[in-house]
Write a protein that holds these residues in place. Structure first.
Motif, short mmCIF file in Angstrom:
data_model
loop_
_atom_site.label_atom_id
_atom_site.label_comp_id
_atom_site.label_asym_id
_atom_site.label_seq_id
_atom_site.Cartn_x
_atom_site.Cartn_y
_atom_site.Cartn_z
N VAL A 1 0.83 -1.21 0.00
CA VAL A 1 0.00 0.00 0.00
C VAL A 1 0.86 1.26 0.00
O VAL A 1 2.03 1.23 0.34
N LYS A 2 0.23 2.36 -0.40
CA LYS A 2 0.87 3.67 -0.37
C LYS A 2 0.18 4.52 0.69
O LYS A 2 -0.98 4.31 1.01
N TRP A 3 0.89 5.50 1.19
CA TRP A 3 0.43 6.58 2.06
C TRP A 3 0.01 6.19 3.47
O TRP A 3 0.42 6.84 4.40
N PHE A 4 -0.83 5.21 3.67
CA PHE A 4 -1.32 4.87 5.01
C PHE A 4 -0.95 3.43 5.34
O PHE A 4 -0.77 2.62 4.45
N PRO A 5 -0.92 3.09 6.62
CA PRO A 5 -0.74 1.68 6.99
C PRO A 5 -1.99 0.87 6.63
O PRO A 5 -3.08 1.42 6.44
N LYS A 6 -1.81 -0.43 6.55
CA LYS A 6 -2.92 -1.29 6.12
C LYS A 6 -4.13 -1.19 7.06
O LYS A 6 -5.26 -1.24 6.61
N TRP A 7 -3.88 -1.06 8.35
CA TRP A 7 -5.02 -1.01 9.28
C TRP A 7 -5.87 0.22 9.02
O TRP A 7 -7.10 0.16 9.13
N LEU A 8 -5.25 1.33 8.65
CA LEU A 8 -6.02 2.54 8.37
C LEU A 8 -6.79 2.41 7.06
O LEU A 8 -7.93 2.86 6.95
N TRP A 9 -6.19 1.77 6.06
CA TRP A 9 -6.92 1.51 4.82
C TRP A 9 -8.14 0.63 5.10
O TRP A 9 -9.21 0.85 4.54
N LEU B 1 -10.84 2.75 6.54
CA LEU B 1 -11.43 3.60 5.51
C LEU B 1 -12.34 2.79 4.57
O LEU B 1 -13.41 3.26 4.18
N TYR C 1 -9.26 3.37 -2.45
CA TYR C 1 -8.19 2.39 -2.27
C TYR C 1 -7.78 1.79 -3.61
O TYR C 1 -6.58 1.69 -3.90
N GLY D 1 -4.59 3.76 -3.47
CA GLY D 1 -3.94 3.20 -2.28
C GLY D 1 -2.98 2.06 -2.54
O GLY D 1 -2.17 1.75 -1.68
#
Length: 68
Positions: free
Chosen positions: A37-45, A48, A60, A64
Protein backbone atom coordinates in the motif's frame (compact mmCIF):
# COMPACT_ATOMS: atom_id res chain seq x y z
CA UNK A 1 -40.59 9.25 -4.44
CA UNK A 2 -40.49 6.75 -1.57
CA UNK A 3 -43.53 8.06 0.34
CA UNK A 4 -46.00 5.36 -0.68
CA UNK A 5 -43.61 2.45 -0.28
CA UNK A 6 -43.38 0.10 2.67
CA UNK A 7 -40.09 -0.68 4.39
CA UNK A 8 -39.91 -4.08 2.67
CA UNK A 9 -40.38 -2.51 -0.76
CA UNK A 10 -37.65 0.04 -0.05
CA UNK A 11 -35.31 -2.73 1.11
CA UNK A 12 -36.01 -4.70 -2.07
CA UNK A 13 -35.26 -1.59 -4.11
CA UNK A 14 -31.87 -0.98 -2.47
CA UNK A 15 -30.83 -4.64 -1.94
CA UNK A 16 -28.74 -4.89 -5.16
CA UNK A 17 -26.81 -1.72 -4.30
CA UNK A 18 -26.18 -2.89 -0.74
CA UNK A 19 -25.08 -6.30 -1.98
CA UNK A 20 -22.66 -4.80 -4.48
CA UNK A 21 -21.23 -2.52 -1.80
CA UNK A 22 -20.59 -5.47 0.52
CA UNK A 23 -18.98 -7.47 -2.29
CA UNK A 24 -16.75 -4.49 -3.18
CA UNK A 25 -15.69 -4.07 0.46
CA UNK A 26 -14.81 -7.76 0.82
CA UNK A 27 -12.91 -7.68 -2.48
CA UNK A 28 -10.91 -4.63 -1.37
CA UNK A 29 -10.13 -6.12 2.02
CA UNK A 30 -8.80 -9.27 0.33
CA UNK A 31 -6.73 -7.14 -2.07
CA UNK A 32 -5.49 -5.09 0.88
CA UNK A 33 -4.24 -8.20 2.61
CA UNK A 34 -2.21 -9.25 -0.44
CA UNK A 35 -1.04 -5.89 -1.87
CA UNK A 36 1.56 -3.36 -0.86
CA UNK A 37 0.00 0.00 0.00
CA UNK A 38 0.87 3.67 -0.37
CA UNK A 39 0.43 6.58 2.06
CA UNK A 40 -1.32 4.87 5.01
CA UNK A 41 -0.74 1.68 6.99
CA UNK A 42 -2.92 -1.29 6.12
CA UNK A 43 -5.02 -1.01 9.28
CA UNK A 44 -6.02 2.54 8.37
CA UNK A 45 -6.92 1.51 4.82
CA UNK A 46 -9.11 -1.25 6.30
CA UNK A 47 -10.92 1.29 8.50
CA UNK A 48 -11.43 3.60 5.51
CA UNK A 49 -12.72 0.76 3.31
CA UNK A 50 -15.21 -0.40 5.92
CA UNK A 51 -16.40 2.95 7.26
CA UNK A 52 -16.81 5.15 4.20
CA UNK A 53 -19.29 3.20 2.10
CA UNK A 54 -18.50 3.19 -1.61
CA UNK A 55 -15.94 5.97 -1.45
CA UNK A 56 -13.32 4.09 0.60
CA UNK A 57 -13.01 1.02 -1.63
CA UNK A 58 -12.91 3.13 -4.78
CA UNK A 59 -10.20 5.43 -3.37
CA UNK A 60 -8.19 2.39 -2.27
CA UNK A 61 -8.40 0.77 -5.69
CA UNK A 62 -7.47 3.98 -7.51
CA UNK A 63 -4.81 5.47 -5.22
CA UNK A 64 -3.94 3.20 -2.28
CA UNK A 65 -2.20 0.29 -3.96
CA UNK A 66 1.35 0.18 -5.25
CA UNK A 67 1.33 -1.02 -8.80
CA UNK A 68 4.12 -3.14 -10.17
Amino acid sequence: MLEGMSNIEILKLFAPVIGMQIILMVFCLIKLRNDRVKWFPKWLWAVLIISTGLLGPIVYLLFGRERD
